[in-house]
Design an enzyme around this catalytic site. Structure first.
Site, PDB file in Angstrom:
ATOM      1  N   HIS A  75      15.328  10.742  97.008  1.00 39.45           N
ATOM      2  CA  HIS A  75      16.532  11.060  97.784  1.00 39.45           C
ATOM      3  C   HIS A  75      16.213  11.072  99.287  1.00 39.45           C
ATOM      4  O   HIS A  75      16.990  10.547 100.103  1.00 39.45           O
ATOM      5  CB  HIS A  75      17.072  12.418  97.330  1.00 39.45           C
ATOM      6  CG  HIS A  75      18.321  12.853  98.004  1.00 39.45           C
ATOM      7  ND1 HIS A  75      19.528  12.207  97.852  1.00 39.45           N
ATOM      8  CD2 HIS A  75      18.554  13.896  98.851  1.00 39.45           C
ATOM      9  CE1 HIS A  75      20.448  12.819  98.568  1.00 39.45           C
ATOM     10  NE2 HIS A  75      19.885  13.848  99.184  1.00 39.45           N
ATOM     11  N   ASP A  78      15.981   7.611 100.548  1.00 39.16           N
ATOM     12  CA  ASP A  78      17.330   7.061 100.703  1.00 39.16           C
ATOM     13  C   ASP A  78      17.940   7.511 102.026  1.00 39.16           C
ATOM     14  O   ASP A  78      18.568   6.711 102.734  1.00 39.16           O
ATOM     15  CB  ASP A  78      18.244   7.501  99.557  1.00 39.16           C
ATOM     16  CG  ASP A  78      17.944   6.801  98.257  1.00 39.16           C
ATOM     17  OD1 ASP A  78      17.251   5.762  98.282  1.00 39.16           O
ATOM     18  OD2 ASP A  78      18.405   7.290  97.204  1.00 39.16           O
TER      19      ASP A  78
END
Length: 110
Positions: A75, A78
């Site tokens: 995450h 990202d």
């Protein structure tokens, strides 16, 4: 650094960068190109911090020290990718707003 700490630092730096990029676009929309440039520089600074952390991760892996890839770290990566894209888009938006203002000033566009 442990995974969780690294992940949250990446998310923080990337989030700050993305926010500064958005502020740069808003400043350019308001024709404050000096402020827009300041915000873009702050976005770049935050990305440098994030890249430093990412480079440390890559160095560690290259030394044969394997880290667990958990969802939070993915995450965080990202977030970094999106922040990079946002900074590039912000630079383009600032340039476009600047060109539009130059055209308006010359009397070419209302």
């Amino acid at each position: 650094m442990q995974n969780e700490k690294i992940s949250y630092q990446l998310i923080t730096n990337a989030g700050n960068s993305k926010s500064y990029s958005m502020l740069a676009i808003e400043a350019a929309r308001e024709k404050d190109f000096v402020k827009a440039k300041e915000y873009l520089n702050k976005a770049k600074d935050e990305l440098k911090k994030a890249h430093s952390i990412q480079f440390e991760l890559i160095q560690t892996e290259a030394q044969g020290i394997h880290m667990n890839m958990d969802v939070i770290l993915v995450h965080a990566q990202d977030h970094l990718t999106m922040a990079l894209m946002m900074k590039e888009q912000a630079e383009e938006f600032v340039n476009i707003y600047k060109e539009l203002e130059e055209l308006r000033t010359k009397g070419g566009v209302n």
